[in-house]
Design an enzyme around this catalytic site. Sequence first.
Site, PDB file in Angstrom:
ATOM      1  N   LYS A 180       0.813  -1.215   0.000  1.00 20.73           N
ATOM      2  CA  LYS A 180       0.000   0.000   0.000  1.00 20.73           C
ATOM      3  C   LYS A 180       0.845   1.263   0.000  1.00 20.73           C
ATOM      4  O   LYS A 180       0.424   2.293  -0.524  1.00 20.73           O
ATOM      5  CB  LYS A 180      -0.936   0.018   1.217  1.00 20.73           C
ATOM      6  CG  LYS A 180      -2.072  -0.975   1.112  1.00 20.73           C
ATOM      7  CD  LYS A 180      -3.149  -0.642   2.129  1.00 20.73           C
ATOM      8  CE  LYS A 180      -4.340  -1.578   1.995  1.00 20.73           C
ATOM      9  NZ  LYS A 180      -5.397  -1.257   2.956  1.00 20.73           N
ATOM     10  N   LYS A 233      -7.366 -11.179  -8.588  1.00 22.84           N
ATOM     11  CA  LYS A 233      -8.552 -11.036  -7.737  1.00 22.84           C
ATOM     12  C   LYS A 233      -9.506  -9.983  -8.299  1.00 22.84           C
ATOM     13  O   LYS A 233      -9.064  -8.964  -8.813  1.00 22.84           O
ATOM     14  CB  LYS A 233      -8.099 -10.564  -6.343  1.00 22.84           C
ATOM     15  CG  LYS A 233      -8.463 -11.523  -5.228  1.00 22.84           C
ATOM     16  CD  LYS A 233      -7.895 -11.051  -3.915  1.00 22.84           C
ATOM     17  CE  LYS A 233      -9.006 -10.612  -2.972  1.00 22.84           C
ATOM     18  NZ  LYS A 233      -8.523 -10.428  -1.593  1.00 22.84           N
ATOM     19  N   LYS A 287     -11.949  -3.599  -6.603  1.00 21.95           N
ATOM     20  CA  LYS A 287     -12.594  -2.319  -6.881  1.00 21.95           C
ATOM     21  C   LYS A 287     -11.610  -1.332  -7.497  1.00 21.95           C
ATOM     22  O   LYS A 287     -12.018  -0.324  -8.056  1.00 21.95           O
ATOM     23  CB  LYS A 287     -13.206  -1.745  -5.603  1.00 21.95           C
ATOM     24  CG  LYS A 287     -12.199  -1.494  -4.511  1.00 21.95           C
ATOM     25  CD  LYS A 287     -12.909  -1.161  -3.219  1.00 21.95           C
ATOM     26  CE  LYS A 287     -11.978  -1.337  -2.043  1.00 21.95           C
ATOM     27  NZ  LYS A 287     -12.633  -1.797  -0.848  1.00 21.95           N
TER      28      LYS A 287
END
Length: 343
Positions: free
Chosen positions: A121, A205, A208
């Site tokens: 991240k 995966k 969003k």
Amino acid sequence: MSEAMQSDYSGPERVLSGVQPTGSLHLGNYLGALVKFVALQDRRPFLFVADLHAITLPQDPKALAGQTRAIAAAFLAAGLDTDKAAIFPQSAVREHVELAWVFNCTARLGWLERMTQFKEKAGKDKERASVGLFTYPVLQAADILIYKATHVPVGEDQKQHLELSRDIADRFNRDFDAPGFFPLPEPLIQGPGARVMSLKDGTKKMSKSDPADLSRINLTDDADTIARKIKKAKTDPEPLPDNLGDLKARPEAANLVGIYSALAGTSDAAVLDEFGGQGFGAFKPALAELAVEKLSPMTAEMQRLMGDPAEIDRVLAKGAERAREVAAPVMDEVRRLVGFWRG
Ligand code: TRP
């Protein structure tokens, strides 16, 4: 470190999980989290919207409360019953933050430096990441342990954070000479449907953050959009196999079969029994119909709830009340163990 740990905890079991209010929910969240939460609801889970975690990355202050309500609406629309599950915003129960500070002084820098999600991240320029992003897993440990939760339904990607929670619980129990005070929480890694993959790449995966909207089914998509996305999903030219072994090497086929079985509440093997030998020309319309049938009542209910924020707010306030009743005495005990002035 984890190997040697032994839990002396003898309190009751408690199920807890959290979902961040960032971006809109998709089919992967529905099958991976919401359906599992509903299946566990007789265990009276604590389910919160992790808005404190959301602000570890920049959020729009004008949008955040609405995003929090949207997650609550999805919980309710998926079938969670507020007499069973406590649904609340994380930030409404201040003990999360108070315990997180104590745990910041329990966790070691080296433990956090091993966390792979921070590295992902934070990206290349980690000097510019917020300090909150770095201590994120410490807050997560506090989220869990402030309720002495023992079982935490999460995806694979949270396993490392759960290990850290156990390390923190164990270290706290030792440092403050309180064997068994905190439980060592275990992940409940979700079974079938846990990993819904992108409709455009069966090895990635469903996410969003994927710029291609065709890669996912959003819980806000209408029936036509759902059907169209399934028809456009990537496949291979072969008919479906009649056994699981042959399905493995075909990620896109395996993903669609997995979505079908999760939505239908059966197994991949049962889906292949029915559709083995048939091409996608037959399978995709069947899947589209099933997806619309299962998802539309929920998305419609979500829309209705989003039109009635006062109803959602009542649910969140009631959940927060219940959560505080459990969190406050635990925090009081922590204050005593740590040696803070208690008046
Ligand atoms: N980190 C979790 C996620 O991104 C969300 C979360 C926050 C959580 N606190 C938690 C999950 C406590 C389980 C328990 O998915």
